[in-house]
Design a protein around this motif. Sequence first.
Motif, PDB file in Angstrom:
ATOM      1  N   ILE A   1      15.296  -4.937  -7.018  1.00 30.48           N
ATOM      2  CA  ILE A   1      15.542  -3.553  -6.605  1.00 30.48           C
ATOM      3  C   ILE A   1      14.535  -2.621  -7.263  1.00 30.48           C
ATOM      4  CG2 ILE A   1      17.178  -1.635  -6.823  1.00 30.48           C
ATOM      5  CD1 ILE A   1      19.429  -3.729  -6.412  1.00 30.48           C
ATOM      6  N   VAL A   2      14.290  -2.811  -8.559  1.00 29.54           N
ATOM      7  CA  VAL A   2      13.292  -1.991  -9.265  1.00 29.54           C
ATOM      8  C   VAL A   2      11.916  -2.186  -8.638  1.00 29.54           C
ATOM      9  CG1 VAL A   2      12.100  -1.655 -11.466  1.00 29.54           C
ATOM     10  CG2 VAL A   2      14.583  -1.984 -11.433  1.00 29.54           C
ATOM     11  N   ALA A   3      11.548  -3.436  -8.364  1.00 32.11           N
ATOM     12  CA  ALA A   3      10.227  -3.731  -7.805  1.00 32.11           C
ATOM     13  C   ALA A   3      10.033  -3.081  -6.441  1.00 32.11           C
ATOM     14  CB  ALA A   3      10.044  -5.246  -7.701  1.00 32.11           C
ATOM     15  N   VAL A   4      11.030  -3.161  -5.593  1.00 35.56           N
ATOM     16  CA  VAL A   4      10.904  -2.608  -4.247  1.00 35.56           C
ATOM     17  C   VAL A   4      10.839  -1.083  -4.302  1.00 35.56           C
ATOM     18  CG1 VAL A   4      12.024  -2.442  -1.989  1.00 35.56           C
ATOM     19  CG2 VAL A   4      11.976  -4.618  -3.183  1.00 35.56           C
ATOM     20  N   LEU A   5      11.553  -0.469  -5.231  1.00 34.86           N
ATOM     21  CA  LEU A   5      11.452   0.981  -5.404  1.00 34.86           C
ATOM     22  C   LEU A   5      10.043   1.378  -5.862  1.00 34.86           C
ATOM     23  CD1 LEU A   5      14.897   1.848  -7.034  1.00 34.86           C
ATOM     24  CD2 LEU A   5      14.068   2.563  -4.776  1.00 34.86           C
ATOM     25  N   VAL A   6       9.437   0.589  -6.751  1.00 35.07           N
ATOM     26  CA  VAL A   6       8.062   0.858  -7.169  1.00 35.07           C
ATOM     27  C   VAL A   6       7.122   0.797  -5.968  1.00 35.07           C
ATOM     28  CG1 VAL A   6       6.115  -0.018  -8.537  1.00 35.07           C
ATOM     29  CG2 VAL A   6       8.383   0.108  -9.556  1.00 35.07           C
ATOM     30  N   LEU A   7       7.314  -0.214  -5.101  1.00 36.75           N
ATOM     31  CA  LEU A   7       6.479  -0.326  -3.904  1.00 36.75           C
ATOM     32  C   LEU A   7       6.674   0.870  -2.975  1.00 36.75           C
ATOM     33  CD1 LEU A   7       6.982  -4.121  -3.110  1.00 36.75           C
ATOM     34  CD2 LEU A   7       4.898  -3.051  -3.969  1.00 36.75           C
ATOM     35  N   ALA A   8       7.911   1.305  -2.822  1.00 35.69           N
ATOM     36  CA  ALA A   8       8.196   2.424  -1.923  1.00 35.69           C
ATOM     37  C   ALA A   8       7.554   3.711  -2.392  1.00 35.69           C
ATOM     38  CB  ALA A   8       9.705   2.608  -1.786  1.00 35.69           C
ATOM     39  N   LEU A   9       7.427   3.876  -3.714  1.00 39.13           N
ATOM     40  CA  LEU A   9       6.934   5.124  -4.285  1.00 39.13           C
ATOM     41  C   LEU A   9       5.497   5.036  -4.778  1.00 39.13           C
ATOM     42  CD1 LEU A   9      10.162   6.023  -6.326  1.00 39.13           C
ATOM     43  CD2 LEU A   9       9.510   6.866  -4.056  1.00 39.13           C
ATOM     44  N   SER A  10       4.805   3.932  -4.501  1.00 38.14           N
ATOM     45  CA  SER A  10       3.453   3.719  -5.030  1.00 38.14           C
ATOM     46  C   SER A  10       2.491   4.817  -4.570  1.00 38.14           C
ATOM     47  CB  SER A  10       2.906   2.358  -4.569  1.00 38.14           C
ATOM     48  OG  SER A  10       3.607   1.306  -5.165  1.00 38.14           O
ATOM     49  N   PRO A  11       1.816   5.487  -5.530  1.00 37.87           N
ATOM     50  CA  PRO A  11       0.827   6.499  -5.160  1.00 37.87           C
ATOM     51  C   PRO A  11      -0.581   5.946  -5.032  1.00 37.87           C
ATOM     52  CG  PRO A  11       1.241   6.613  -7.503  1.00 37.87           C
ATOM     53  CD  PRO A  11       2.110   5.498  -6.972  1.00 37.87           C
ATOM     54  N   GLY A  12      -0.778   4.669  -5.386  1.00 35.33           N
ATOM     55  CA  GLY A  12      -2.115   4.094  -5.340  1.00 35.33           C
ATOM     56  C   GLY A  12      -2.057   2.597  -5.512  1.00 35.33           C
ATOM     57  N   VAL A  13      -3.203   1.939  -5.423  1.00 34.16           N
ATOM     58  CA  VAL A  13      -3.241   0.492  -5.428  1.00 34.16           C
ATOM     59  C   VAL A  13      -2.784  -0.098  -6.755  1.00 34.16           C
ATOM     60  CG1 VAL A  13      -5.658   0.307  -6.163  1.00 34.16           C
ATOM     61  CG2 VAL A  13      -4.658  -1.487  -4.739  1.00 34.16           C
ATOM     62  N   GLY A  14      -2.969   0.635  -7.866  1.00 32.66           N
ATOM     63  CA  GLY A  14      -2.517   0.128  -9.163  1.00 32.66           C
ATOM     64  C   GLY A  14      -1.017  -0.083  -9.194  1.00 32.66           C
ATOM     65  N   TRP A  15      -0.255   0.887  -8.697  1.00 32.76           N
ATOM     66  CA  TRP A  15       1.204   0.756  -8.647  1.00 32.76           C
ATOM     67  C   TRP A  15       1.618  -0.309  -7.644  1.00 32.76           C
ATOM     68  CZ3 TRP A  15       4.618   2.337 -12.037  1.00 32.76           C
ATOM     69  CH2 TRP A  15       4.266   3.364 -12.917  1.00 32.76           C
ATOM     70  N   LEU A  16       0.832  -0.463  -6.593  1.00 33.50           N
ATOM     71  CA  LEU A  16       1.118  -1.526  -5.631  1.00 33.50           C
ATOM     72  C   LEU A  16       1.015  -2.893  -6.304  1.00 33.50           C
ATOM     73  CD1 LEU A  16       1.746  -1.798  -2.575  1.00 33.50           C
ATOM     74  CD2 LEU A  16      -0.706  -2.097  -2.211  1.00 33.50           C
ATOM     75  N   LEU A  17       0.003  -3.062  -7.144  1.00 33.58           N
ATOM     76  CA  LEU A  17      -0.138  -4.319  -7.898  1.00 33.58           C
ATOM     77  C   LEU A  17       1.052  -4.539  -8.827  1.00 33.58           C
ATOM     78  CD1 LEU A  17      -3.937  -4.024  -8.732  1.00 33.58           C
ATOM     79  CD2 LEU A  17      -2.903  -5.965  -7.549  1.00 33.58           C
ATOM     80  N   VAL A  18       1.494  -3.477  -9.501  1.00 35.79           N
ATOM     81  CA  VAL A  18       2.637  -3.592 -10.417  1.00 35.79           C
ATOM     82  C   VAL A  18       3.901  -3.970  -9.649  1.00 35.79           C
ATOM     83  CG1 VAL A  18       4.159  -2.307 -11.967  1.00 35.79           C
ATOM     84  CG2 VAL A  18       1.683  -2.009 -12.128  1.00 35.79           C
ATOM     85  N   GLY A  19       4.135  -3.277  -8.534  1.00 34.03           N
ATOM     86  CA  GLY A  19       5.327  -3.565  -7.749  1.00 34.03           C
ATOM     87  C   GLY A  19       5.353  -4.983  -7.229  1.00 34.03           C
ATOM     88  N   ARG A  20       4.210  -5.458  -6.743  1.00 32.04           N
ATOM     89  CA  ARG A  20       4.166  -6.828  -6.224  1.00 32.04           C
ATOM     90  C   ARG A  20       4.335  -7.866  -7.334  1.00 32.04           C
ATOM     91  NH1 ARG A  20       5.296  -8.648  -1.525  1.00 32.04           N
ATOM     92  NH2 ARG A  20       3.448  -9.844  -0.966  1.00 32.04           N
ATOM     93  N   ALA A  21       3.773  -7.583  -8.513  1.00 24.79           N
ATOM     94  CA  ALA A  21       3.948  -8.514  -9.633  1.00 24.79           C
ATOM     95  C   ALA A  21       5.420  -8.595 -10.041  1.00 24.79           C
ATOM     96  CB  ALA A  21       3.084  -8.081 -10.811  1.00 24.79           C
ATOM     97  N   LEU A  22       6.091  -7.431 -10.147  1.00 21.47           N
ATOM     98  CA  LEU A  22       7.519  -7.421 -10.487  1.00 21.47           C
ATOM     99  C   LEU A  22       8.343  -8.130  -9.421  1.00 21.47           C
ATOM    100  CD1 LEU A  22       7.989  -3.769 -11.817  1.00 21.47           C
ATOM    101  CD2 LEU A  22       7.993  -5.880 -13.160  1.00 21.47           C
ATOM    102  N   GLN A  23       7.962  -7.912  -8.176  1.00 24.58           N
ATOM    103  CA  GLN A  23       8.666  -8.573  -7.086  1.00 24.58           C
ATOM    104  C   GLN A  23       8.499 -10.085  -7.179  1.00 24.58           C
ATOM    105  OE1 GLN A  23       7.170  -7.825  -3.113  1.00 24.58           O
ATOM    106  NE2 GLN A  23       9.245  -7.734  -2.277  1.00 24.58           N
ATOM    107  N   GLY A  24       7.300 -10.529  -7.545  1.00 21.23           N
ATOM    108  CA  GLY A  24       7.073 -11.956  -7.712  1.00 21.23           C
ATOM    109  C   GLY A  24       7.919 -12.548  -8.817  1.00 21.23           C
ATOM    110  N   ILE A  25       8.039 -11.828  -9.932  1.00 18.31           N
ATOM    111  CA  ILE A  25       8.861 -12.317 -11.048  1.00 18.31           C
ATOM    112  C   ILE A  25      10.313 -12.454 -10.610  1.00 18.31           C
ATOM    113  CG2 ILE A  25       9.753 -11.723 -13.340  1.00 18.31           C
ATOM    114  CD1 ILE A  25       7.021 -10.356 -13.858  1.00 18.31           C
ATOM    115  N   ALA A  26      10.832 -11.447  -9.900  1.00 16.18           N
ATOM    116  CA  ALA A  26      12.217 -11.497  -9.437  1.00 16.18           C
ATOM    117  C   ALA A  26      12.429 -12.637  -8.454  1.00 16.18           C
ATOM    118  CB  ALA A  26      12.587 -10.161  -8.792  1.00 16.18           C
ATOM    119  N   THR A  27      11.498 -12.803  -7.519  1.00 15.92           N
ATOM    120  CA  THR A  27      11.636 -13.850  -6.507  1.00 15.92           C
ATOM    121  C   THR A  27      11.536 -15.231  -7.136  1.00 15.92           C
ATOM    122  OG1 THR A  27      10.670 -12.368  -4.859  1.00 15.92           O
ATOM    123  CG2 THR A  27      10.735 -14.711  -4.316  1.00 15.92           C
TER     124      THR A  27
END
Length: 412
Positions: free
Chosen positions: A101-127
């Motif tokens: 849930i935290v990861a997907v919220l980061v992806l939804a609110l990403s202002p740039g590619v750096g946050w996109l990388l963070v969100g996808r990494a967190l999503q990978g850890i959760a998955t």
Amino acid sequence: MTTPELALDHPPRAAAHRPAMSRRGAFWFVGALLALFLMASTAPSPMYALYQQRWGFSATVLTEVFGAYMVGILVSLLLFGALSDRIGRRPVLGAALLLEIVAVLVLALSPGVGWLLVGRALQGIATGAATGAMSGALLDFQPPGSNRGATVNGVAAGAGMALGSGISGALVQFAPAPTALAYLLLVVAFAVALPLVGMMPEPVRTEPRPLPRALRPRRPAVPAGRGKAFALLATTMLAAWTIGGMFMSLGPSVAKSLVSGTPYLVGGLAVAAVTGVGSISQLVCSGWLGRRAVRVAAPVLIAGLAVVAASALGGSAVGFFLGSAVVGVGWGTMFMGGFRLLTGLADPENRAATSSMIYIVAYLSATIPAVGLGVLTTRAGLVTSTLVFAAVAALFSALAWASTSAADPGDT
């Protein structure tokens, strides 16, 4: 000071009144939850072209974003993939859902590619954390003497990836907030799933132990004495997930390059053509033995890849999607057959550990070629990288056919 202990076999009295699912209900719930996690994994695929337009990054960066998700999964599988074999399926799934849930919220609110990388990494850890627990739970709850757990694992994965990319592509194309709405809908779905995890029966019998010891990472493992068989049969994951990685990362860009305008829905359909058809093929062939599935899948994959390569070279969108559908038949059958063969090697007490090892092979097979193709695309273009991908994936498919044939029939 005393050390906190886990005593999951002896829950407090209040927990005894927790509403509980039947084992059959839990089996289908876990299958649906797996599909939901995989929906979230492919939801960004149709958005990548839009991200590229907004933030101006190359195909190399695009595959790095994809790679961040895969690296997160691999790290998580190594650290937590076998954890549910010791502390139970429910605690691991609950924690993974919260992080997702935290990861997907980061992806939804990403202002740039750096946050996109963070969100996808967190999503990978959760998955990754959830994957071992869900795969183990499907084997725990399947009817005795059946292969239904392996079948549902493959069908749920394929259907989830198809629905994630297809629905996300439609939302990006036709709905407002194209880089947020799909994520927010996923957050709602994960929030609904969270209390349902607490209603599952706990199939893992645990013993009281110090909490630090229970949480100590334990590596995913190949079943004892089955190393050679596992290595031979793991080539099926190499073949299937090399193809899956390419279609999830670069497939939407290839599809969009073959049509005019900016049809983001087409990008989502490129993934859905492989994973959706693959899911259907697994249902149709669910009664097949693993060895037969792999032997049929390999030549189908090679034929489909040849059509994809010819279509990219000739600029045919129709040919590309027809070839992708043929690849989907082979992908689904290869994944089902390989997963069934590999989980058949697992001991009952190490199901999550073995399932996690299978997925480590799978995600490594998806990550390394996809990132390499991203670099090649930046330097040589989509057509060249598609031709290289088709040739390499066809070689891996032939290797899977030969390796499965060489394995001991008792293991297949």
